[in-house]
Design an enzyme around this catalytic site. Sequence first.
Site, PDB file in Angstrom:
ATOM      1  N   ARG A  60      42.627  31.558  44.084  1.00 43.70           N
ATOM      2  CA  ARG A  60      42.014  30.063  43.029  1.00 43.70           C
ATOM      3  C   ARG A  60      41.447  29.755  44.326  1.00 43.70           C
ATOM      4  NH1 ARG A  60      41.632  27.393  37.334  1.00 43.70           N
ATOM      5  NH2 ARG A  60      40.566  29.701  37.099  1.00 43.70           N
TER       6      ARG A  60
ATOM      7  N   HIS B 172      33.844  34.147  39.039  1.00 42.17           N
ATOM      8  CA  HIS B 172      34.877  34.165  37.801  1.00 42.17           C
ATOM      9  C   HIS B 172      35.094  34.880  37.244  1.00 42.17           C
ATOM     10  CE1 HIS B 172      39.225  32.334  36.158  1.00 42.17           C
ATOM     11  NE2 HIS B 172      38.062  31.160  35.669  1.00 42.17           N
TER      12      HIS B 172
ATOM     13  N   GLN C  60      37.475  36.193  33.943  1.00 43.65           N
ATOM     14  CA  GLN C  60      37.342  35.314  32.209  1.00 43.65           C
ATOM     15  C   GLN C  60      35.903  36.251  32.103  1.00 43.65           C
ATOM     16  OE1 GLN C  60      38.110  31.918  31.090  1.00 43.65           O
ATOM     17  NE2 GLN C  60      37.320  33.073  29.739  1.00 43.65           N
TER      18      GLN C  60
ATOM     19  N   ASP D 188      30.066  26.112  29.017  1.00 47.58           N
ATOM     20  CA  ASP D 188      30.739  25.726  29.521  1.00 47.58           C
ATOM     21  C   ASP D 188      30.988  24.045  30.540  1.00 47.58           C
ATOM     22  OD1 ASP D 188      33.047  26.061  32.157  1.00 47.58           O
ATOM     23  OD2 ASP D 188      32.117  26.813  33.738  1.00 47.58           O
TER      24      ASP D 188
ATOM     25  N   CYS E 134      35.319  29.424  27.733  1.00 52.08           N
ATOM     26  CA  CYS E 134      36.272  29.525  29.110  1.00 52.08           C
ATOM     27  C   CYS E 134      37.364  28.939  28.873  1.00 52.08           C
ATOM     28  CB  CYS E 134      35.829  29.698  30.447  1.00 52.08           C
ATOM     29  SG  CYS E 134      34.970  28.021  31.104  1.00 52.08           S
TER      30      CYS E 134
ATOM     31  N   ARG F 256      42.774  36.538  28.188  1.00 53.30           N
ATOM     32  CA  ARG F 256      42.688  36.120  29.657  1.00 53.30           C
ATOM     33  C   ARG F 256      44.477  37.376  29.860  1.00 53.30           C
ATOM     34  NH1 ARG F 256      41.041  32.442  32.586  1.00 53.30           N
ATOM     35  NH2 ARG F 256      41.241  33.506  34.234  1.00 53.30           N
TER      36      ARG F 256
HETATM   37  N1   CP Z   1      39.015  29.303  31.866  1.00 51.89           N
HETATM   38  C1   CP Z   1      40.414  29.279  33.374  1.00 51.89           C
HETATM   39  O1   CP Z   1      39.891  30.049  34.395  1.00 51.89           O
HETATM   40  O2   CP Z   1      40.894  28.499  33.066  1.00 51.89           O
HETATM   41  P1   CP Z   1      42.094  27.578  33.827  1.00 51.89           P
HETATM   42  O3   CP Z   1      41.505  27.178  34.878  1.00 51.89           O
HETATM   43  O4   CP Z   1      43.044  26.792  33.178  1.00 51.89           O
HETATM   44  O5   CP Z   1      42.970  28.355  34.738  1.00 51.89           O
HETATM   45  N1  NVA Z   2      33.448  26.264  35.699  1.00 60.07           N
HETATM   46  C1  NVA Z   2      34.417  25.485  35.618  1.00 60.07           C
HETATM   47  C2  NVA Z   2      35.531  26.953  35.223  1.00 60.07           C
HETATM   48  C3  NVA Z   2      36.792  25.948  34.674  1.00 60.07           C
HETATM   49  C4  NVA Z   2      38.211  27.728  34.309  1.00 60.07           C
HETATM   50  C5  NVA Z   2      35.015  25.214  37.327  1.00 60.07           C
HETATM   51  O1  NVA Z   2      34.610  25.711  37.804  1.00 60.07           O
HETATM   52  O2  NVA Z   2      35.459  23.754  37.279  1.00 60.07           O
END
Ligand code: CP
Ligand code: NVA
Length: 306
Positions: free
Chosen positions: A101, A128, A131, A223, A263, A291
């Site tokens: 990530r 992502h 997701q 989101d 998400c 997930r």
């Molecule tokens: N939806 C998602 O990716 O959540 P986290 O940021 O908690 O991993």
């Molecule tokens: N769009 C959000 C998703 C988090 C799971 C971010 O990148 O913070």
Amino acid sequence: MPEHLISIADLAEGQLESILALALQLESTPHAHRDALSGKSIGLYFEKSSTRTRVSFEVGMAQLGGQPIFLSNRDLQIGRGETIADTARVLSRYVDLLMLRTFEHRAVVEMAEHATVPVINGLTDELHPCQALADLMTVHQEFGELRGRKVAYIGDGNNVAHSLMIACARAGVDFSIASPPGYEVADKYLDLARGLGADTGAGIETGADPHAAVGGADAVYSDVWTSMGQEKEQEQRLADFDGYTVDDDLMSRAKGHAIYLHCLPCHRGEEVTASVVDGPRSRVFDQAENRMHTQKALMLRLLDRA
Ligand code: CP
Ligand code: NVA
């Protein structure tokens, strides 16, 4: 299966459906494949916070008999300047899978170029894909056959929106997004989705009107308006996204059976009202659970163990 999962577009036609089918099977028989990844390990590297991604990968890998290893840029030498390439080469000597990530999308791409084990994108500023797998599984649980369904996304054309759009296009699901001017999805991902949609029959529509977007939708998705790394823009974004809250009125303009997806984490009162996210149409906690099922399926497939 592809070597890596950087984008849903890495999955050839049929592979997405096949991962979802395995995930549905894993959900109903959680102990199936419980020793399939015995002796295997996954490195989970985070530059940003995570609740769902971290825990679902850790528990999912443990349920398959393998070992997850949490890694962060605060601890690894990469935080002190060791190159991505060298980190990829070294970690590949220890672990069987790598999940990352990162802020920059390029970092995950570069890691995959130099790793000799499969690399999974666990969220970048652009995409992502993990997701999106859980999102489509949730729609499938609700409605069965995905082809011909419609998902509407209200808000920022961000990482989650890009992957959802690409996944819908790949799966033959119509996708409609309403974003305020200046916050649209990136052209390169829109072109990609339209190309995939041309093959599967999925229509991909963009616009600025939430009412128009949700018409005929089976699922309505939102989101956060301010993603991780954009905190300095928060005040401006709150003003710019005024009118893009998913509330009961907007939900009532979708199909009568429409579900609400997010998400998570969410901000009640911004991109969704509490009455919607905590209401009877919400499937956000099933989505979070999914997930784990989808990522277990993905790990099994990438390692050719199912
Ligand atoms: N939806 C998602 O990716 O959540 P986290 O940021 O908690 O991993
Ligand atoms: N769009 C959000 C998703 C988090 C799971 C971010 O990148 O913070």
